[in-house]
Each structure stands twice: as C-alpha cells, then as structure tokens.
Scaffold this motif. Structure first.
Motif, PDB file in Angstrom:
ATOM      1  N   GLY A  76       7.753  -8.562  -4.905  1.00  0.00           N
ATOM      2  CA  GLY A  76       6.798  -9.536  -4.984  1.00  0.00           C
ATOM      3  C   GLY A  76       5.273  -8.863  -5.295  1.00  0.00           C
ATOM      4  N   PHE A  77       4.454  -9.505  -5.932  1.00  0.00           N
ATOM      5  CA  PHE A  77       3.244  -9.172  -6.322  1.00  0.00           C
ATOM      6  C   PHE A  77       2.274  -9.108  -5.162  1.00  0.00           C
ATOM      7  CE2 PHE A  77      -1.091 -10.554  -7.862  1.00  0.00           C
ATOM      8  CZ  PHE A  77      -1.509  -9.160  -8.238  1.00  0.00           C
ATOM      9  N   ASN A  78       1.683  -7.794  -4.956  1.00  0.00           N
ATOM     10  CA  ASN A  78       0.669  -7.723  -4.004  1.00  0.00           C
ATOM     11  C   ASN A  78      -0.765  -8.008  -4.333  1.00  0.00           C
ATOM     12  OD1 ASN A  78      -1.038  -6.902  -1.893  1.00  0.00           O
ATOM     13  ND2 ASN A  78      -0.057  -4.910  -1.378  1.00  0.00           N
ATOM     14  N   SER A  79      -1.366  -9.238  -4.183  1.00  0.00           N
ATOM     15  CA  SER A  79      -2.452  -9.641  -4.735  1.00  0.00           C
ATOM     16  C   SER A  79      -3.791  -8.889  -4.344  1.00  0.00           C
ATOM     17  CB  SER A  79      -2.704 -11.041  -4.853  1.00  0.00           C
ATOM     18  OG  SER A  79      -2.727 -11.379  -3.260  1.00  0.00           O
ATOM     19  N   VAL A  80      -3.461  -8.301  -3.190  1.00  0.00           N
ATOM     20  CA  VAL A  80      -4.553  -7.401  -2.363  1.00  0.00           C
ATOM     21  C   VAL A  80      -4.627  -5.990  -2.956  1.00  0.00           C
ATOM     22  CG1 VAL A  80      -5.042  -6.394  -0.130  1.00  0.00           C
ATOM     23  CG2 VAL A  80      -4.176  -8.641  -0.425  1.00  0.00           C
ATOM     24  N   ASP A  81      -3.689  -5.501  -3.442  1.00  0.00           N
ATOM     25  CA  ASP A  81      -3.829  -3.934  -3.824  1.00  0.00           C
ATOM     26  C   ASP A  81      -4.022  -4.140  -5.235  1.00  0.00           C
ATOM     27  OD1 ASP A  81      -3.089  -1.187  -4.447  1.00  0.00           O
ATOM     28  OD2 ASP A  81      -2.358  -1.217  -2.367  1.00  0.00           O
ATOM     29  N   LEU A  82      -5.068  -3.172  -5.669  1.00  0.00           N
ATOM     30  CA  LEU A  82      -5.332  -2.933  -7.047  1.00  0.00           C
ATOM     31  C   LEU A  82      -4.037  -2.149  -7.937  1.00  0.00           C
ATOM     32  CD1 LEU A  82      -8.687  -1.627  -6.904  1.00  0.00           C
ATOM     33  CD2 LEU A  82      -8.080  -4.013  -7.670  1.00  0.00           C
ATOM     34  N   PHE A  95      -9.979  -9.706 -11.246  1.00  0.00           N
ATOM     35  CA  PHE A  95     -10.834  -9.329 -12.161  1.00  0.00           C
ATOM     36  C   PHE A  95     -10.895  -7.865 -12.230  1.00  0.00           C
ATOM     37  CE2 PHE A  95     -15.081  -8.061 -13.553  1.00  0.00           C
ATOM     38  CZ  PHE A  95     -15.058  -8.977 -14.806  1.00  0.00           C
ATOM     39  N   MET A  96     -11.198  -7.044 -10.973  1.00  0.00           N
ATOM     40  CA  MET A  96     -11.511  -5.809 -10.844  1.00  0.00           C
ATOM     41  C   MET A  96     -10.089  -4.901 -11.281  1.00  0.00           C
ATOM     42  SD  MET A  96     -14.673  -5.696 -10.495  1.00  0.00           S
ATOM     43  CE  MET A  96     -14.667  -4.040 -10.129  1.00  0.00           C
ATOM     44  N   ARG A  97      -8.988  -5.327 -11.059  1.00  0.00           N
ATOM     45  CA  ARG A  97      -7.910  -4.781 -11.436  1.00  0.00           C
ATOM     46  C   ARG A  97      -7.905  -4.839 -12.935  1.00  0.00           C
ATOM     47  NH1 ARG A  97      -4.628  -7.805  -9.308  1.00  0.00           N
ATOM     48  NH2 ARG A  97      -4.174  -6.683  -7.473  1.00  0.00           N
ATOM     49  N   LEU A  98      -8.113  -5.787 -13.506  1.00  0.00           N
ATOM     50  CA  LEU A  98      -8.242  -5.708 -15.097  1.00  0.00           C
ATOM     51  C   LEU A  98      -9.337  -5.073 -15.433  1.00  0.00           C
ATOM     52  CD1 LEU A  98      -7.348  -9.657 -15.892  1.00  0.00           C
ATOM     53  CD2 LEU A  98      -5.919  -7.664 -16.696  1.00  0.00           C
ATOM     54  N   TYR A  99     -10.362  -4.983 -14.898  1.00  0.00           N
ATOM     55  CA  TYR A  99     -11.652  -4.435 -15.449  1.00  0.00           C
ATOM     56  C   TYR A  99     -11.327  -2.802 -15.165  1.00  0.00           C
ATOM     57  CZ  TYR A  99     -16.645  -2.662 -15.515  1.00  0.00           C
ATOM     58  OH  TYR A  99     -17.800  -2.028 -16.160  1.00  0.00           O
ATOM     59  N   GLN A 144      -1.933   5.974 -10.211  1.00  0.00           N
ATOM     60  CA  GLN A 144      -1.646   5.630  -8.795  1.00  0.00           C
ATOM     61  C   GLN A 144      -2.929   5.869  -7.890  1.00  0.00           C
ATOM     62  OE1 GLN A 144       0.861   7.593  -6.223  1.00  0.00           O
ATOM     63  NE2 GLN A 144       1.823   5.536  -5.633  1.00  0.00           N
ATOM     64  N   GLU A 145      -3.201   7.346  -7.912  1.00  0.00           N
ATOM     65  CA  GLU A 145      -4.386   7.914  -6.963  1.00  0.00           C
ATOM     66  C   GLU A 145      -5.636   7.531  -7.256  1.00  0.00           C
ATOM     67  OE1 GLU A 145      -4.068   9.779  -4.363  1.00  0.00           O
ATOM     68  OE2 GLU A 145      -1.782   9.944  -4.448  1.00  0.00           O
ATOM     69  N   GLU A 146      -5.892   7.225  -8.913  1.00  0.00           N
ATOM     70  CA  GLU A 146      -7.439   6.806  -9.329  1.00  0.00           C
ATOM     71  C   GLU A 146      -7.401   5.529  -8.914  1.00  0.00           C
ATOM     72  OE1 GLU A 146      -9.649   5.965 -13.420  1.00  0.00           O
ATOM     73  OE2 GLU A 146      -7.785   7.179 -13.291  1.00  0.00           O
ATOM     74  N   MET A 147      -6.402   4.531  -9.135  1.00  0.00           N
ATOM     75  CA  MET A 147      -6.443   3.179  -8.540  1.00  0.00           C
ATOM     76  C   MET A 147      -6.504   3.017  -7.194  1.00  0.00           C
ATOM     77  SD  MET A 147      -6.949   0.125 -10.148  1.00  0.00           S
ATOM     78  CE  MET A 147      -6.494  -0.796 -11.213  1.00  0.00           C
ATOM     79  N   HIS A 148      -5.820   3.891  -6.311  1.00  0.00           N
ATOM     80  CA  HIS A 148      -6.007   3.811  -4.933  1.00  0.00           C
ATOM     81  C   HIS A 148      -7.499   4.013  -4.237  1.00  0.00           C
ATOM     82  CE1 HIS A 148      -4.340   3.559  -0.840  1.00  0.00           C
ATOM     83  NE2 HIS A 148      -4.912   4.758  -0.451  1.00  0.00           N
ATOM     84  N   GLU A 149      -7.962   5.051  -5.109  1.00  0.00           N
ATOM     85  CA  GLU A 149      -9.621   5.198  -4.817  1.00  0.00           C
ATOM     86  C   GLU A 149     -10.346   3.989  -5.009  1.00  0.00           C
ATOM     87  OE1 GLU A 149     -10.949   7.987  -3.147  1.00  0.00           O
ATOM     88  OE2 GLU A 149      -8.898   8.507  -2.613  1.00  0.00           O
ATOM     89  N   ASN A 150      -9.850   3.308  -6.076  1.00  0.00           N
ATOM     90  CA  ASN A 150     -10.765   2.211  -6.657  1.00  0.00           C
ATOM     91  C   ASN A 150     -10.738   1.179  -5.442  1.00  0.00           C
ATOM     92  OD1 ASN A 150     -11.796   3.159  -9.010  1.00  0.00           O
ATOM     93  ND2 ASN A 150      -9.878   2.558  -9.994  1.00  0.00           N
ATOM     94  N   ASN A 151      -9.499   1.163  -4.752  1.00  0.00           N
ATOM     95  CA  ASN A 151      -9.348   0.091  -3.712  1.00  0.00           C
ATOM     96  C   ASN A 151     -10.479   0.378  -2.589  1.00  0.00           C
ATOM     97  OD1 ASN A 151      -7.044  -1.397  -4.154  1.00  0.00           O
ATOM     98  ND2 ASN A 151      -5.773   0.378  -3.860  1.00  0.00           N
ATOM     99  N   PHE A 152     -10.794   1.347  -2.294  1.00  0.00           N
ATOM    100  CA  PHE A 152     -11.978   1.677  -1.396  1.00  0.00           C
ATOM    101  C   PHE A 152     -13.143   1.198  -1.838  1.00  0.00           C
ATOM    102  CE2 PHE A 152      -8.413   4.562  -0.021  1.00  0.00           C
ATOM    103  CZ  PHE A 152      -8.659   4.422   1.530  1.00  0.00           C
ATOM    104  N   ILE A 153     -13.553   1.232  -3.133  1.00  0.00           N
ATOM    105  CA  ILE A 153     -14.940   0.998  -3.696  1.00  0.00           C
ATOM    106  C   ILE A 153     -14.840  -0.636  -3.697  1.00  0.00           C
ATOM    107  CG2 ILE A 153     -16.272   1.058  -5.911  1.00  0.00           C
ATOM    108  CD1 ILE A 153     -14.797   3.944  -6.585  1.00  0.00           C
ATOM    109  N   VAL A 154     -13.832  -1.200  -3.991  1.00  0.00           N
ATOM    110  CA  VAL A 154     -13.789  -2.344  -4.304  1.00  0.00           C
ATOM    111  C   VAL A 154     -13.655  -3.165  -3.022  1.00  0.00           C
ATOM    112  CG1 VAL A 154     -12.103  -4.693  -5.017  1.00  0.00           C
ATOM    113  CG2 VAL A 154     -12.773  -2.677  -6.497  1.00  0.00           C
TER     114      VAL A 154
END
Length: 610
Positions: A426-432, A113-117, A64-74
C-alpha cells in the motif's frame, strides 16, 4: 530497496503523463531512443519499458537517503506551521488551542505536493528541448509552475483517472470529505448522533449515577475489546463519537455519544481567529536553499479556511459538553480524527488525562503521531525504544488484539501444494519515499516470481488479500491483464485472521500481519518493494526473512519447500514478543488494569468492579 535512477544527461522531449489511457488517447511524437517519460501508472511504465524507452515514476525520482532527509525538513514545518515564534498555538477558541486538529485535512495535500516538488526538481539536472505535460493532477501543474519549468500542456482526451496506482486524492475525499449518497448518510448520522447525545446528556444530569466514571474512547481495532469491557462495567459511563460498529441496538443504547451541534454561526469568531493566525504566522519552509513557505502555507490555508467554521462549531460543542460533564479519562488510538482530536484538545485544556494505545506499527522518527498523550501503550519494548525514544511516559502493555494469537495452536503447514497468501502492499502517504504505484510494483514482482516457479513445475494456490484502503477492482483487473490463470482468489473484506488460517506461506510488506502470521506458525517473507527506512525488524538486519528481488523470493520459497530453518527465528514467540509485545493472552487485562488505575487516581471510590 534503493531508488537508483539512471537518467541520461540529455533528452529531446520529457513527457509527464498520468496514465496509459491518456498516453494512448494522445498523439505524441514519441521516440524511445530520444525521450523520457514520467508517470504515476504501472501500466504506462510497462508499456514504455516494452519499447526500450526510459521511464520512471514521476513521484519517485529522488534517492532513498536524500528523500529521507527531506522527510525531516517537511515534517519540521508540518509540526510548527500553526505556532507563533514563542511556540504558542495561533488557533484558539474559548481558551482551547486547536491548530493541531487540522492535520488530517491538509496532510496528504501538503506531503503529496512536496513529494512531487522534490522529484520533478530533478529535471533541472538534465537538458531537454521540451517538457510536455498531460495530466489531470493539478499538483503536477502547480509544481511545474513553482519550479519555473516551461512546459507545453496537452489537454487529455481521456478524463478517467484510471490506472494501476493508488488514487490517494480520491480516497482521501471519500474518507474525510464524502459527497453524494455517502455524504448524505454522514449528515443523517451526525443529526442522529447529536440528538441521542443530547438526550443522554440530559438524562445523565437528571437521573444519572454521580459516582460513575466517565470515559471517552476513540474506537478502532486496538480499542474494540476495551470498548466492550468498559461498556459492560456498570460503574463506567462510556462516551464515543458515534455508535460502536457491529454492536446490537441493545448494546448501543448503553453508550453515550458526544452531542455535536453544527448549527451555530461562528463567522465572526472564525474571521478573527484566521486573521490572528495570518498576522502572527512565523515558521519557514526552506528546501534546497529556496523559501517555499508561501506555497506550503497556501496548501494548508486552502483546507483550513474551508473547514474552520465546522471545526469551531464542533469544538464549541466539545467545550460545552465538558462544562456539563466531568470526563475522567480519554482512551485514544491516534492524534488524528476530526471530532476525537477536537475533543482531545478540549480535554487537554481542562486537564483531563489521556491514555493512548497505538494503532499498529508506527512510522519513522520524523513523525510525531501518537506521541501526544499523558500515558502511551507502545505494545512492545522495541517500539518504545525506537519510535518513542526519549519519551518517558510510554509503557509496553501489549496489543489487546494479539490475545487472539496467545494459544500455542500452530497451524499445520503443507508443502506439497501450499496456499500462498500475498498481503497487498500500500502507498504510504506519510513518507516522501513512498510512491503511488508501489502496491502494483510489489504485486507484479511477487507474482512474476511465482509465475517462474509454476513454469518450473511447482504447484500451489495463490490468494491475494487487498488492504482495507485498496480497491478490489484494480487488483482483479491487474491479475487478469498481467498474470492470467495464476491467481486463485482475491479478497478484501474477509478478516485477516480468517485469510491467514488458509495460508501455508505468507508474503507482505511492512505490516503487522507478518507478526500475526508468524504467531499462527506460518513462515513469512517481507518483500521489500517499498523504499522507506524502517525500524527493526524491517531494517534488513533482524530475524525477519527479507528479500528485495524476484530471484531472492524464488530462493526463499524453495527454502520453504525444502524445510529450511531460515524461517525459524521469526516463528519463535519470544522473538515475536520483542516486537509486538506479550503473547500471554493477558493484554486486554493489562490494559484494563492500567485504565482502572488511572480512574482510581481521579477519585478515592472503588469504581472499577461491577
């Protein structure tokens, strides 16, 4: 809910397979003690679990925390891709910058794409003999290739994209790139809209009241009553993208529409605009030390090039309209939407003020949607202080929809045989941090809890309310397959308030419907099956009763049956007002007063009274 994955250090085979149907149609030499399975599908996950194998969601492999940080990068790249090194928009037509308007076209492609990456890159941390891929999703193939993972591709014998997960790409195409009959109907609507808009513009120029204020409004739930009020005001000329939904013909004829003509060829302009962009694009996307800018730009440019002619043509019509009509104010609900966003770009270039009323609860701090307007209604102080932190043009004027919950008419709650309403996830397509099977993970956990309660003698009725972007057939099939005879009713098109009026106990995810239920006096539970990081009251530290496991939900329901006071705080209307804004029944009045004050500042005439 944390995302704690326990991979083994090594596997024989790693399988990436979309669905149970594809799995069953293929002849895999699977050994649950040796192999790893990654999938989108809740059903395949259950199937592998039943054999004792390791299985995870292919789009949900990062903590969770790692992916949340990725949100800021993306999202930093997402905000800047169309800007040059000086921050100027690389897309401009007739002195109107419009690169911002492309977001909706590529948003899901890029984030998916970035979520899968990020997820599939975790395979680099384990050892395995072979990676076997059987998928209908080109994104998976593209990610595997981008990561330079050597894979054996097994062609699927089952070509149906069916499974218990949200088909986001299908849904996006249906919404913004409709085809077949739906596409034809959209084209017919566009022609009618253009013709009616052109006639209205001509008549207003010839016979119209020059003292009227012209207001452009983006129609959606938060602005529905504002639309009705402005339309009824004889001193207001109301302009929309399309005819208002659900109105009579008599009322529709009081509206004006933007005359959008997509007949002019702009091939030379488009070629020059795109060439200028390509020569001057500047920003980079670097993740984990790898420069993936070319991949990100490729995803974006694929959509942008396809829609650029229509975009420029639509923008041309918007600019032409503003040259013939003085628009005094825009009333928006978001910074997305094809025609509305292009018209907003043209209005900004012309100095037309904008007033944005947010559309329900907003996301985390890494996104910037709904932050681009001259004046913003945040509903409440909590949303202002969290989502709009540091922005000084934000006013907590309340949600006009909540005027329907202003009367202290508390529903009588039954506890002997209560009706439990489950507001679907529901799926949140915005959030990684989200994943496409989340709604079925949520539903299974909730229904499993109530199956245990029923087995222990509890009596109740269960209604499932499917979200507007959900697929009813999936829910019906899911209930029959996994929880037969437990669910009494599944609805999708019934208004939310009508469903809540049947409820004695309400369970949902991160949703404004929890507030709506509380305002009706219904005890609520936030079941945290989602993995995003949210602001209060969804932060597990606030008044909202929050549970993360089936056992916790069982306990919460037993507390409800026993009349526990743990639900009382979130039933307090003062607490509600902290999060959703005033519940005094005057939200529409407050918003209209603000709108009229903005209009009066555009001229000295008293134009706000009928």
């Amino acid at each position: 809910m944390g995302n704690n994955l326990s991979f083994k250090s090594s596997y024989r085979f790693v399988y990436i397979v979309d669905t149970l149907a594809i799995w069953c149609a293929s002849d895999f030499s699977y050994d649950p003690s040796l192999d790893l399975v990654l999938t989108y599908d809740f059903s395949l996950k259950c199937h592998i679990n039943s054999m004792g194998g390791d299985v995870f969601y292919v789009d949900h492999l990062v903590g969770q925390e790692e992916m949340h940080e990725n949100n800021f990068i993306v999202y930093d790249f997402f905000k800047k891709w169309h800007l040059d090194k000086n921050g100027n928009d690389l897309f401009s037509y007739r002195e109107v910058p419009f690169g911002f308007s492309f977001r909706l076209e590529f948003w899901n492609d890029y984030v998916s794409f970035m979520r899968l990456y990020f997820s599939i890159s975790k395979l680099k941390n384990i050892s395995y003999q072979s990676l076997i891929v059987s998928t209908l999703d080109n994104n998976i193939h593209d990610v595997v290739n981008a990561l330079e993972l050597h894979a054996e591709v097994v062609e699927s014998h089952d070509k149906r994209e069916e499974g218990f997960y949200f088909p986001i790409h299908k849904w996006m195409d249906e919404q913004i790139r409709p085809s077949k009959i739906r596409g034809l109907l959209y084209k017919i609507r566009a022609v009618v809209t253009a013709l009616y808009g052109g006639v209205g513009l001509f008549l207003d120029g010839l016979l119209g009241d020059k003292n009227k204020h012209t207001v452009f409004l983006q129609e959606y739930h938060p602005t529905k009553n504002i639309l009705k009020t402005l339309r009824a005001n004889k001193k207001i000329r109301l302009v929309l993208c399309n005819f208002s939904r659900g109105s009579s013909l008599r009322l529709k004829l009081k509206e004006r529409l933007l005359p959008i003509y997509n007949v002019k060829s702009n091939s030379k302009n488009c070629a020059a605009i795109f060439e200028h962009y390509k020569k001057n694009k500047y920003h980079k996307l670097v993740v984990d030390g790898e420069d993936v800018s070319s991949i990100a730009y490729g995803i974006i440019e694929n959509r942008v090039q396809a829609c650029l002619p229509k975009t420029v043509s639509t923008l041309d019509s918007c600019i032409n309209y503003l040259e013939k009509t003085t628009v005094d104010l825009e009333v928006l609900i978001a910074n997305i939407g094809f025609t509305a966003t292009l018209f907003d770009c043209a209005c900004k270039a012309k100095g037309v003020p904008s007033f944005l009323i947010i559309n329900g609860l907003l996301g985390a701090e890494y996104v910037d949607d709904s932050k681009y307007a001259d004046f913003i209604n945040s509903y409440s102080e909590s949303i202002r202080d969290n989502y709009f932190r540091g922005i000084d043009n934000v006013y907590p004027l309340g949600d006009p929809r909540m005027d329907g919950y202003s009367v202290q008419d508390v529903k009588e709650v039954l506890r002997d045989c209560p009706t439990i309403v489950i507001g679907a996830s529901g799926f949140n397509s915005v959030d990684l941090n989200s994943f496409v099977a989340v709604e079925f993970e949520f539903l299974s956990s909730v229904l499993c809890s109530f199956q245990k309660l029923r087995d222990n003698g509890y009596n109740f009725k269960i209604i499932i309310k499917v979200r507007p972007n959900g697929y009813l057939a999936q829910y019906e099939q899911f209930a029959i397959k996994y929880y037969p005879n437990l669910v009494d009713e599944i609805v999708d098109s019934v208004p939310m308030r009508d469903v809540l009026l049947k409820a004695d106990f309400y369970i949902s995810i991160y949703s404004q419907t929890l507030f709506e239920a509380s305002c009706l006096g219904i005890p609520v539970v936030y079941y945290r099956a989602d993995n995003e990081i949210h602001s209060p009251p969804f932060d597990m530290k606030s008044e909202l009763v929050t549970v993360c496991t089936e056992g916790e939900l069982v306990t919460a329901y037993q507390d409800f049956i026993n009349g526990s006071t743990r639900f009382s705080a979130f039933l307090d209307r003062k607490i509600m007002e902290k999060y959703v804004g005033p519940l005094d029944g005057q939200n529409l009045e407050r918003n209209m007063a603000f709108i009229y004050s903005l209009l009066e500042s555009r001229g000295s005439n008293d134009k706000k009274n009928n």
